[in-house]
Design a protein around this motif. Structure first.
Motif, PDB file in Angstrom:
ATOM      1  N   PRO A   4     -53.969 -35.612   8.825  1.00  0.00           N
ATOM      2  CA  PRO A   4     -55.018 -36.343   9.335  1.00  0.00           C
ATOM      3  C   PRO A   4     -54.305 -36.974  10.556  1.00  0.00           C
ATOM      4  CG  PRO A   4     -54.664 -37.505   7.041  1.00  0.00           C
ATOM      5  CD  PRO A   4     -53.760 -36.054   7.378  1.00  0.00           C
ATOM      6  N   GLU A   5     -55.171 -37.099  11.856  1.00  0.00           N
ATOM      7  CA  GLU A   5     -54.836 -37.743  12.796  1.00  0.00           C
ATOM      8  C   GLU A   5     -54.898 -39.324  12.686  1.00  0.00           C
ATOM      9  OE1 GLU A   5     -58.128 -37.979  16.068  1.00  0.00           O
ATOM     10  OE2 GLU A   5     -58.588 -36.083  14.502  1.00  0.00           O
ATOM     11  N   PRO A   6     -54.059 -39.845  13.493  1.00  0.00           N
ATOM     12  CA  PRO A   6     -54.139 -41.483  13.445  1.00  0.00           C
ATOM     13  C   PRO A   6     -55.083 -42.169  13.808  1.00  0.00           C
ATOM     14  CG  PRO A   6     -52.441 -40.547  14.725  1.00  0.00           C
ATOM     15  CD  PRO A   6     -52.724 -39.487  14.251  1.00  0.00           C
ATOM     16  N   ILE A   7     -55.779 -43.037  13.471  1.00  0.00           N
ATOM     17  CA  ILE A   7     -56.692 -43.910  14.074  1.00  0.00           C
ATOM     18  C   ILE A   7     -56.160 -45.004  14.797  1.00  0.00           C
ATOM     19  CG2 ILE A   7     -59.012 -45.028  13.976  1.00  0.00           C
ATOM     20  CD1 ILE A   7     -59.708 -43.330  11.730  1.00  0.00           C
ATOM     21  N   HIS A   8     -55.899 -45.071  16.007  1.00  0.00           N
ATOM     22  CA  HIS A   8     -55.439 -46.118  16.680  1.00  0.00           C
ATOM     23  C   HIS A   8     -55.957 -47.576  16.475  1.00  0.00           C
ATOM     24  CE1 HIS A   8     -53.416 -43.059  19.119  1.00  0.00           C
ATOM     25  NE2 HIS A   8     -54.431 -42.628  19.500  1.00  0.00           N
ATOM     26  N   ASP A   9     -55.330 -48.475  16.299  1.00  0.00           N
ATOM     27  CA  ASP A   9     -55.616 -49.634  15.784  1.00  0.00           C
ATOM     28  C   ASP A   9     -56.687 -50.281  16.782  1.00  0.00           C
ATOM     29  OD1 ASP A   9     -53.467 -49.781  17.839  1.00  0.00           O
ATOM     30  OD2 ASP A   9     -53.146 -51.705  17.358  1.00  0.00           O
ATOM     31  N   GLU A  39     -41.717 -42.220  26.306  1.00  0.00           N
ATOM     32  CA  GLU A  39     -41.422 -41.998  24.725  1.00  0.00           C
ATOM     33  C   GLU A  39     -42.263 -43.246  23.995  1.00  0.00           C
ATOM     34  OE1 GLU A  39     -39.964 -40.602  21.697  1.00  0.00           O
ATOM     35  OE2 GLU A  39     -39.574 -39.683  23.413  1.00  0.00           O
ATOM     36  N   ARG A  40     -42.639 -44.261  24.407  1.00  0.00           N
ATOM     37  CA  ARG A  40     -43.543 -45.158  23.630  1.00  0.00           C
ATOM     38  C   ARG A  40     -45.017 -44.664  23.562  1.00  0.00           C
ATOM     39  NH1 ARG A  40     -42.890 -51.655  24.930  1.00  0.00           N
ATOM     40  NH2 ARG A  40     -43.234 -51.692  22.811  1.00  0.00           N
ATOM     41  N   GLU A  46     -48.122 -39.993  17.908  1.00  0.00           N
ATOM     42  CA  GLU A  46     -47.781 -39.367  16.590  1.00  0.00           C
ATOM     43  C   GLU A  46     -47.846 -40.375  15.547  1.00  0.00           C
ATOM     44  OE1 GLU A  46     -43.552 -38.747  17.751  1.00  0.00           O
ATOM     45  OE2 GLU A  46     -44.174 -36.613  18.839  1.00  0.00           O
ATOM     46  N   GLY A  47     -48.403 -41.426  15.898  1.00  0.00           N
ATOM     47  CA  GLY A  47     -48.817 -42.472  14.950  1.00  0.00           C
ATOM     48  C   GLY A  47     -47.467 -43.090  14.238  1.00  0.00           C
ATOM     49  N   LYS A  48     -46.446 -43.420  15.298  1.00  0.00           N
ATOM     50  CA  LYS A  48     -45.123 -44.017  14.987  1.00  0.00           C
ATOM     51  C   LYS A  48     -45.138 -45.392  15.546  1.00  0.00           C
ATOM     52  CE  LYS A  48     -42.686 -39.797  14.645  1.00  0.00           C
ATOM     53  NZ  LYS A  48     -41.795 -38.833  15.479  1.00  0.00           N
ATOM     54  N   THR A  88     -66.715 -36.331  16.770  1.00  0.00           N
ATOM     55  CA  THR A  88     -66.565 -34.979  15.999  1.00  0.00           C
ATOM     56  C   THR A  88     -65.490 -33.773  16.228  1.00  0.00           C
ATOM     57  OG1 THR A  88     -68.318 -33.762  16.683  1.00  0.00           O
ATOM     58  CG2 THR A  88     -68.803 -35.265  14.984  1.00  0.00           C
ATOM     59  N   GLN A  89     -65.307 -34.248  17.390  1.00  0.00           N
ATOM     60  CA  GLN A  89     -64.327 -33.255  18.184  1.00  0.00           C
ATOM     61  C   GLN A  89     -62.899 -33.191  17.756  1.00  0.00           C
ATOM     62  OE1 GLN A  89     -64.286 -33.423  22.262  1.00  0.00           O
ATOM     63  NE2 GLN A  89     -62.829 -31.830  22.705  1.00  0.00           N
ATOM     64  N   THR A  90     -62.226 -32.071  17.403  1.00  0.00           N
ATOM     65  CA  THR A  90     -61.072 -32.061  16.757  1.00  0.00           C
ATOM     66  C   THR A  90     -59.797 -32.302  18.172  1.00  0.00           C
ATOM     67  OG1 THR A  90     -61.572 -30.432  15.127  1.00  0.00           O
ATOM     68  CG2 THR A  90     -59.116 -30.728  15.638  1.00  0.00           C
ATOM     69  N   VAL A  91     -58.956 -33.072  17.486  1.00  0.00           N
ATOM     70  CA  VAL A  91     -57.871 -33.376  18.510  1.00  0.00           C
ATOM     71  C   VAL A  91     -56.348 -33.108  17.949  1.00  0.00           C
ATOM     72  CG1 VAL A  91     -56.820 -35.418  19.952  1.00  0.00           C
ATOM     73  CG2 VAL A  91     -59.326 -35.451  19.580  1.00  0.00           C
ATOM     74  N   ASP A  92     -55.963 -32.500  18.879  1.00  0.00           N
ATOM     75  CA  ASP A  92     -54.377 -31.768  18.326  1.00  0.00           C
ATOM     76  C   ASP A  92     -53.490 -32.865  18.885  1.00  0.00           C
ATOM     77  OD1 ASP A  92     -55.518 -29.598  17.153  1.00  0.00           O
ATOM     78  OD2 ASP A  92     -55.362 -28.727  18.905  1.00  0.00           O
ATOM     79  N   VAL A  93     -52.720 -33.703  17.957  1.00  0.00           N
ATOM     80  CA  VAL A  93     -51.810 -34.582  18.559  1.00  0.00           C
ATOM     81  C   VAL A  93     -50.526 -33.987  18.154  1.00  0.00           C
ATOM     82  CG1 VAL A  93     -50.773 -36.832  17.855  1.00  0.00           C
ATOM     83  CG2 VAL A  93     -53.276 -36.452  17.497  1.00  0.00           C
TER      84      VAL A  93
END
Length: 93
Positions: A4-9, A39-40, A46-48, A88-93
């Motif tokens: 699952p893609e990360p949901i940003h805070d 890099e940040r 990437e959810g890191k 509803t659109q898919t996002v490739d991270v």
């Protein structure tokens, strides 16, 4: 199995807003000239890391000062149907 893609805070659980934020972060990452900022931004995608943590970066704040007002206005002007489509659109991270 797709991770699952990360949901940003900063999206407060709204998948559509999170996807829009991911797009904006990608644009910033693609155009950034500062390697540390790139890099940040990559880490956030990437959810890191969190989007909120970027607020402490001087390089990121300079970018925001130039781009955020127009991006926020564009989102505010966006019809609800477009927001739902983004949701509803898919996002490739």
């Amino acid at each position: 199995m797709k991770v699952p893609e990360p949901i940003h805070d900063l999206a407060h659980g709204d998948l559509g807003a999170s996807r829009q934020l991911s797009r904006a972060i990608r644009v910033l990452m693609d155009t950034a000239t500062d390697p540390q900022l790139k890099e940040r931004l990559r880490g956030v995608l990437e959810g890191k890391g969190s989007a909120r943590e970027l607020m402490h970066s001087e390089a990121f704040n300079r970018v925001l000062d130039r781009t955020l007002p127009a991006a926020m206005q564009q989102f505010a002007d966006m019809p609800e149907e477009e927001r739902q489509r983004l949701h509803t659109q898919t996002v490739d991270v």
